[in-house]
Design a protein around this motif. Sequence first.
Motif, short mmCIF file in Angstrom:
data_model
loop_
_atom_site.label_atom_id
_atom_site.label_comp_id
_atom_site.label_asym_id
_atom_site.label_seq_id
_atom_site.Cartn_x
_atom_site.Cartn_y
_atom_site.Cartn_z
N ARG A 247 -2.93 1.37 15.13
CA ARG A 247 -1.98 0.76 16.08
C ARG A 247 -2.28 1.21 17.51
NH1 ARG A 247 2.30 2.12 13.62
NH2 ARG A 247 2.52 0.14 12.51
N GLU A 248 -2.51 2.50 17.70
CA GLU A 248 -2.87 3.02 19.03
C GLU A 248 -4.14 2.35 19.54
OE1 GLU A 248 -1.86 7.63 19.75
OE2 GLU A 248 -3.10 7.26 17.98
N PHE A 249 -5.12 2.25 18.67
CA PHE A 249 -6.41 1.68 19.07
C PHE A 249 -6.25 0.24 19.51
CE2 PHE A 249 -10.31 -0.63 18.43
CZ PHE A 249 -11.29 0.22 18.90
N VAL A 250 -5.58 -0.56 18.70
CA VAL A 250 -5.46 -2.00 19.00
C VAL A 250 -4.71 -2.22 20.30
CG1 VAL A 250 -4.37 -4.14 18.27
CG2 VAL A 250 -5.67 -2.80 16.63
N LEU A 251 -3.54 -1.58 20.44
CA LEU A 251 -2.74 -1.80 21.63
C LEU A 251 -3.44 -1.22 22.86
CD1 LEU A 251 0.83 -1.06 20.21
CD2 LEU A 251 -0.30 -3.27 20.55
N THR B 187 1.26 -0.55 6.89
CA THR B 187 0.20 0.18 6.18
C THR B 187 -1.01 0.40 7.08
OG1 THR B 187 0.90 -0.77 4.07
CG2 THR B 187 -1.32 0.16 4.17
N GLY B 188 -1.42 -0.65 7.80
CA GLY B 188 -2.61 -0.54 8.63
C GLY B 188 -2.36 0.21 9.92
N GLY B 189 -1.23 -0.07 10.58
CA GLY B 189 -0.98 0.50 11.89
C GLY B 189 -0.97 2.01 11.91
N ARG B 190 -0.48 2.65 10.83
CA ARG B 190 -0.36 4.11 10.84
C ARG B 190 -1.63 4.83 10.42
NH1 ARG B 190 -0.23 5.48 5.62
NH2 ARG B 190 0.59 3.95 4.12
N MET B 191 -2.60 4.12 9.83
CA MET B 191 -3.83 4.77 9.38
C MET B 191 -4.65 5.27 10.56
SD MET B 191 -5.33 2.63 6.16
CE MET B 191 -4.39 2.52 4.62
#
Length: 569
Positions: A380-384, A88-92
């Motif tokens: 997800r992009e931001f975190v990684l 849910t969080g990763g795709r937002m």
Amino acid sequence: MSNIDPPLTDLPIRTTEGGFYNGFSTSVAVPAKIIISILCVWAIFWPIQSGAVLNGFNSFILQNFAAWYIWVVALFVVVCLGLAIWPTGGRMRLGLDDERPEFGNFSWFSMMFGAGIGVGMLTWAVAEPVYHFQNNPDVIKGLATGSGADNVMNAYKWSYLHWGLGAWACYAIAGLCLAFFSYRRGLPLTIRSALTPLFGKHLSGVLGHVIDVVAVIATILGVAQTLGFGVEQFAAGLTRIGIGGLTDAEGAVTTLGVIIALLVIMGASTLSALSGVGKGIKWLSNINMGLSIFLLTFFLLFGATFFGFKAMTVGLWDYLIATPAMLSTVWSGDGVEGSVASQLAGWQGSWTVFYWAWWIAFAPFVGLFLARISRGRTIREFVLGAMIVPALMCFVWFAWAGGTAIDLELNNVANGAIFGASDGDKIFAMTTVMLEPISAVLSWGMSLLIVVLLMTFLVTSADSAVLIVNTINAAGDEGPKARPHILFWGVALGTVVAGLLISGGTSAIQTAMVIGALPFSVVMVLMALSLIKAIFNDGRREKVGVPTTFDEIPGASEPHVPGPVVPAE
């Protein structure tokens, strides 16, 4: 019928219309200025008393809150990785659902790297591996030999701890929260907006003002720490290129050195801030990016190339294997001076706790910048991207710059010249050892290049900090600010650094920063919990068709669109 309401997309923050504080929230700007002014006056006019009180506070914090700092940063790493994995969080997206990133991956990664480090690389990429090569917890516990060949990878394991996932998790939490609530919710680009799921519209009042004041003070003290190290290194560099009187016989910066370095740095940074983001900061950022690439290439090609490769690969593996234990272990002293337990606790307080406080204090500064350049990215992009790529770049600097220093000392080429230099002077000592036998002119030229690079990093750090503090003071408005406010924060930042350096050296700045970061660490924990709650509720809203972004909610307005973006350091 849904039993969940749309998210809050309106958080009014009163700002002054007309007059000296036009566009500013006086409830934030005035208290922040008063607190920083009191600290400046206290440190300058009562240096002995202020130094003693700060040291007392520091001892209290290390005895009672060291575990808090250790566990808080471990929490940030877990939360960031959890958000990336969580479907849910990763795709937002950090923005509207149909938005896409403004910057390509290469530009994005380059700007993130410039935002989070800069000055730190020039000081600590050499100094820290050298320190840990001589002493670290493995040496204290008798598992390795200080300054021995069996301790090289341990030196990198502990160096990577402080500049790896933990550091960038602090930045990522701040950046994620600012971007999520500003670009998805349409809320002001300021720290208080990140806590709306917990406190709602109460943040328009005193509670929100206090949170933003805490963020401003943490930012000033965090940047002051960076400038404090930079001033010492700048004075050492000027001494290397032939300007005398700035350092003493032991290599420590003199009062004259502090004053001259700060006049140059803060004068240039204030002029740059007055010229605006699109001119001064952008011009300086282009210079320091080019010089950084040149210097790193020099170490890669002419330094300890193979030694650095081993430090990068084997050291990285050792770091990853040991990360869970290093992030979660808290050492407590047993009250016996010189015991293993007391040495471990002292080492952790001087290194890991200090670093975690530094990154937390720096988080509003770097986080706001990361938010601005990451609109349209998925979580997800931001975190990684924000945790892994910049950390790897830090490791490259540590492996080849620090590795070259260790290799020169291990092979008796440097003969103690690098080990014996002060922290800021170590990189100059190393390049002198490398180039002096070839050409004194080349050695002098490299020292000059490093001084110029350091100057650009310090100036862009200081002027970016001034602009970001003014953004928080102006309720998230990133528009042009009146010159007197830019001048005030430029002078205040320089005075904080000067006062604390003169009253107690960099240890005084370190102490003030550790104290200032403590209340903001609480704010950051609340920000992380708030973000988790917001994402969880947005997942529920999506299932029942309730709007989750400001463009879907009647009456919500587009947040302020930022101007040109350049690296913050």
